[in-house]
Structures are given as structure tokens and as C-alpha cells.
Design an enzyme around this catalytic site. Structure first.
Site, PDB file in Angstrom:
ATOM      1  N   MET A 126      29.450  46.168  49.323  1.00  0.00           N
ATOM      2  CA  MET A 126      29.873  46.714  50.619  1.00  0.00           C
ATOM      3  C   MET A 126      28.688  46.849  51.586  1.00  0.00           C
ATOM      4  O   MET A 126      28.684  47.744  52.417  1.00  0.00           O
ATOM      5  CB  MET A 126      30.529  48.106  50.445  1.00  0.00           C
ATOM      6  CG  MET A 126      31.647  48.139  49.426  1.00  0.00           C
ATOM      7  SD  MET A 126      32.273  49.805  49.124  1.00  0.00           S
ATOM      8  CE  MET A 126      30.945  50.544  48.188  1.00  0.00           C
ATOM      9  N   ASP A 184      45.338  45.787  46.723  1.00  0.00           N
ATOM     10  CA  ASP A 184      44.414  45.724  47.861  1.00  0.00           C
ATOM     11  C   ASP A 184      44.358  44.305  48.374  1.00  0.00           C
ATOM     12  O   ASP A 184      45.024  43.429  47.838  1.00  0.00           O
ATOM     13  CB  ASP A 184      43.000  46.082  47.395  1.00  0.00           C
ATOM     14  CG  ASP A 184      42.887  47.522  46.959  1.00  0.00           C
ATOM     15  OD1 ASP A 184      43.564  48.354  47.555  1.00  0.00           O
ATOM     16  OD2 ASP A 184      42.125  47.787  46.020  1.00  0.00           O
ATOM     17  N   LYS A 219      42.510  46.808  51.779  1.00  0.00           N
ATOM     18  CA  LYS A 219      41.163  47.329  51.649  1.00  0.00           C
ATOM     19  C   LYS A 219      40.219  46.252  52.149  1.00  0.00           C
ATOM     20  O   LYS A 219      40.233  45.142  51.649  1.00  0.00           O
ATOM     21  CB  LYS A 219      40.888  47.638  50.183  1.00  0.00           C
ATOM     22  CG  LYS A 219      39.632  48.447  49.970  1.00  0.00           C
ATOM     23  CD  LYS A 219      39.423  48.661  48.492  1.00  0.00           C
ATOM     24  CE  LYS A 219      38.210  49.520  48.242  1.00  0.00           C
ATOM     25  NZ  LYS A 219      37.900  49.611  46.826  1.00  0.00           N
TER      26      LYS A 219
HETATM   27  N1  SAH Z   1      35.799  47.210  42.239  1.00  0.00           N
HETATM   28  C1  SAH Z   1      35.156  46.056  42.833  1.00  0.00           C
HETATM   29  C2  SAH Z   1      34.246  46.430  43.989  1.00  0.00           C
HETATM   30  C3  SAH Z   1      34.946  47.125  45.138  1.00  0.00           C
HETATM   31  S1  SAH Z   1      33.888  47.409  46.511  1.00  0.00           S
HETATM   32  C4  SAH Z   1      34.415  45.292  41.736  1.00  0.00           C
HETATM   33  O1  SAH Z   1      34.233  45.798  40.621  1.00  0.00           O
HETATM   34  O2  SAH Z   1      34.035  44.140  42.002  1.00  0.00           O
HETATM   35  C5  SAH Z   1      34.117  45.913  47.422  1.00  0.00           C
HETATM   36  C6  SAH Z   1      32.820  45.121  47.453  1.00  0.00           C
HETATM   37  O3  SAH Z   1      32.705  44.330  46.281  1.00  0.00           O
HETATM   38  C7  SAH Z   1      32.743  44.127  48.594  1.00  0.00           C
HETATM   39  O4  SAH Z   1      32.301  44.737  49.781  1.00  0.00           O
HETATM   40  C8  SAH Z   1      31.708  43.161  48.056  1.00  0.00           C
HETATM   41  O5  SAH Z   1      30.406  43.666  48.207  1.00  0.00           O
HETATM   42  C9  SAH Z   1      32.025  43.133  46.573  1.00  0.00           C
HETATM   43  N2  SAH Z   1      32.885  41.991  46.186  1.00  0.00           N
HETATM   44  C10 SAH Z   1      34.106  42.055  45.620  1.00  0.00           C
HETATM   45  N3  SAH Z   1      34.585  40.827  45.352  1.00  0.00           N
HETATM   46  C11 SAH Z   1      33.634  39.957  45.756  1.00  0.00           C
HETATM   47  C12 SAH Z   1      33.531  38.537  45.763  1.00  0.00           C
HETATM   48  N4  SAH Z   1      34.496  37.748  45.267  1.00  0.00           N
HETATM   49  N5  SAH Z   1      32.403  37.972  46.276  1.00  0.00           N
HETATM   50  C13 SAH Z   1      31.411  38.738  46.762  1.00  0.00           C
HETATM   51  N6  SAH Z   1      31.448  40.086  46.792  1.00  0.00           N
HETATM   52  C14 SAH Z   1      32.539  40.691  46.276  1.00  0.00           C
END
Ligand code: SAH
Length: 244
Positions: free
Chosen positions: A170, A34, A56
Site C-alpha cells: 500500500m 474485495d 477495496k
Molecule cells: N492481504 C493482502 C494485502 C492487502 S493490502 C496480501 O496478503 O497480499 C493491499 C496491498 O497489497 C496493495 O496495496 C499492494 O501493495 C499489495 N498487493 C496485493 N496484491 C498485489 C499484486 N498482485 N501485485 C502487487 N502488489 C499487490
């Protein structure tokens, strides 16, 4: 038939990749990824490794999920080691479950390699513990994707407790409506809220405010970004270590 690894890439800081994830990245014949928190991870792959980007943004796949499932399957027919690399943890809003089920149906063997989820690690890099004795006894990770004024909301808004931390993933584009909704169900207008953008990376940025006053600028922060709501946000005053 190849072996598929549904692999968590961690939140961004390259060093938050697990040893197991790194091991499979190094032996992968193909990596399906992604918009990764850290693209540096791909540099660890073999020279002849194929890379497939299935983009994504903000939780929304550019390629529909069923096409991603099929892509993983097709690559498993072609290669020995297939790595499906996803930001954070594959089972936290990562649709890893759907991919696993699709592969199971097709008779493809897979393993799950959990990753460090952004839900916990990004607040940590902003100096916000998701639980803290006497402040928050639990935390909840909630989708911010749902429009909060939706009548058929699947989120049990009324059940949020005051001594519980709420983490919305998200949710940046819905932040104003999320705050309004929480106030309307009885959360204090002064309840602390933090928005953390590009957490655990050099570009990490945090905005702290209250449910009532969360500034319009918060919405304009670059993604990925997550929202933390609860009294634990105040601990950042003393625990902010990374941005300093
Ligand atoms: N599987 C991922 C989440 C996927 S949904 C996990 O476990 O982290 C994607 C969301 O994750 C984004 O919209 C945001 O809200 C959050 N996210 C992922 N990486 C991030 C980062 N480095 N900083 C802030 N938010 C993050």
C-alpha cells in the site's frame, strides 16, 4: 447460523489459490469480496451463489470496515456457508482479525483460510527472493499507508537493518517520501528498490532503480503494486523467470 470462512484469495495467479479456498468457494451461498487479484475465482462458485462487492482499493475500503463486518454477520444469519474472500492472506493487512473479532462477539463460528500473500509471492514472480543466504537474513512487511514524515509514525524507521529486505504494501502513492525517509535515516542512496505492479498476473510490470533515483514513472504504475527494498533486488538479474 451459518459458518463464515475468512479466506485468502492469493495474489492474482489463479493457481495460487489454495485447495481449501477453492473448496469453500465452490460450496459458498454468498461470497463477500474485495477488488480481487483474480475475479476468475468467482466463476468457480455455485450458480445461485450471491456476490457482494465491498471494494477495496490500495488498502482503503470503499465500504467502511464496520459495515463490512456487519454485512458478513447479516449474511451468516441468512446463509449456511459465507465466504469472505480477500486478496493475498486475510491476516496480512487484510483486516481479517477485525472481522474475526466481530463475528466472535456475535457468536458466529468462523474459520481462517490463509492465502499466499503478495508480500512474498509477488517479489518471487519478479525473480526477487525475500531472503537469500549472505544477502538478507530477514524480511519485514511494512505498511506504506502511513505518511512517512508523520511525527507520530508507528514504524520504527531507525531499526531497519542493511541485511534485511523491506517490503512495503500500500505504499505506491508514498514512494518518494518513503525513499527520502530511508536515505535520511542512513540507508545508502544506491540501495536497490523494485516496484512490482499487478504481480503474478499477465500484466505484471517491474521497475528497478535505487532509493535516490526511483523514477517518477514508478508512482504511475497501475495498482495493486508493492515495493521491495534491499540487496536481494539485484538477484533478479539472474532469477527473473516470469516476465521473460
Ligand atoms: N492481504 C493482502 C494485502 C492487502 S493490502 C496480501 O496478503 O497480499 C493491499 C496491498 O497489497 C496493495 O496495496 C499492494 O501493495 C499489495 N498487493 C496485493 N496484491 C498485489 C499484486 N498482485 N501485485 C502487487 N502488489 C499487490
Amino acid at each position: 447460523m451459518g459458518q463464515v470462512y475468512l479466506t485468502g484469495a492469493g495474489p492474482g495467479d489463479m493457481e495460487l489459490l489454495t485447495l481449501k479456498a477453492l473448496r469453500v468457494v465452490k460450496i459458498a451461498d454468498v461470497i463477500i469480496y474485495d477488488r480481487l487479484a483474480n475475479p476468475e475465482i468467482l466463476k468457480e462458485a455455485k450458480k445461485d451463489c450471491e456476490f457482494v462487492y465491498v471494494g477495496k482499493e490500495d488498502g482503503r475500503h470503499i465500504l467502511p470496515q464496520d459495515e463490512i463486518n456487519e454485512t458478513i454477520y447479516q449474511k451468516a444469519l441468512k446463509y449456511d456457508v459465507v465466504v469472505r474472500l480477500k486478496g493475498g492472506d486475510p491476516f496480512v493487512f487484510g483486516r481479517g482479525g477485525e472481522e474475526g473479532m466481530y463475528l466472535k462477539n456475535k457468536g458466529v463460528s468462523f474459520e481462517i483460510i490463509p492465502g499466499i500473500t503478495s508480500a512474498i509471492s509477488v517479489p518471487a514472480y519478479a525473480g526477487i527472493p525475500v531472503t537469500s543466504r549472505g544477502v538478507a537474513v530477514s524480511f519485514r512487511v511494512v505498511t506504506g499507508h502511513e505518511t512517512p514524515n508523520k511525527t507520530d509514525s508507528q514504524i520504527d524507521w531507525k531499526s531497519f537493518k542493511n541485511n534485511e529486505t523491506i517490503i512495503f504494501l500500500m505504499g505506491l502513492h508514498n514512494i518518494q517520501t518513503i525513499c527520502k525517509k530511508l536515505i535520511s535515516i542512513g540507508k545508502s542512496k544506491d540501495c536497490p528498490i523494485a516496484v512490482i505492479s499487478k504481480g503474478t498476473t499477465k500484466e505484471q510490470k517491474t521497475i528497478v532503480s535505487t532509493l535516490q533515483n526511483i523514477p517518477k514513472e514508478a508512482k504511475k504504475l497501475p495498482t495493486p503494486a508493492l515495493i521491495v527494498i534491499g540487496e536481494v533486488v539485484k538477484l533478479r538479474d539472474e532469477l527473473n523467470w516470469f516476465e521473460d
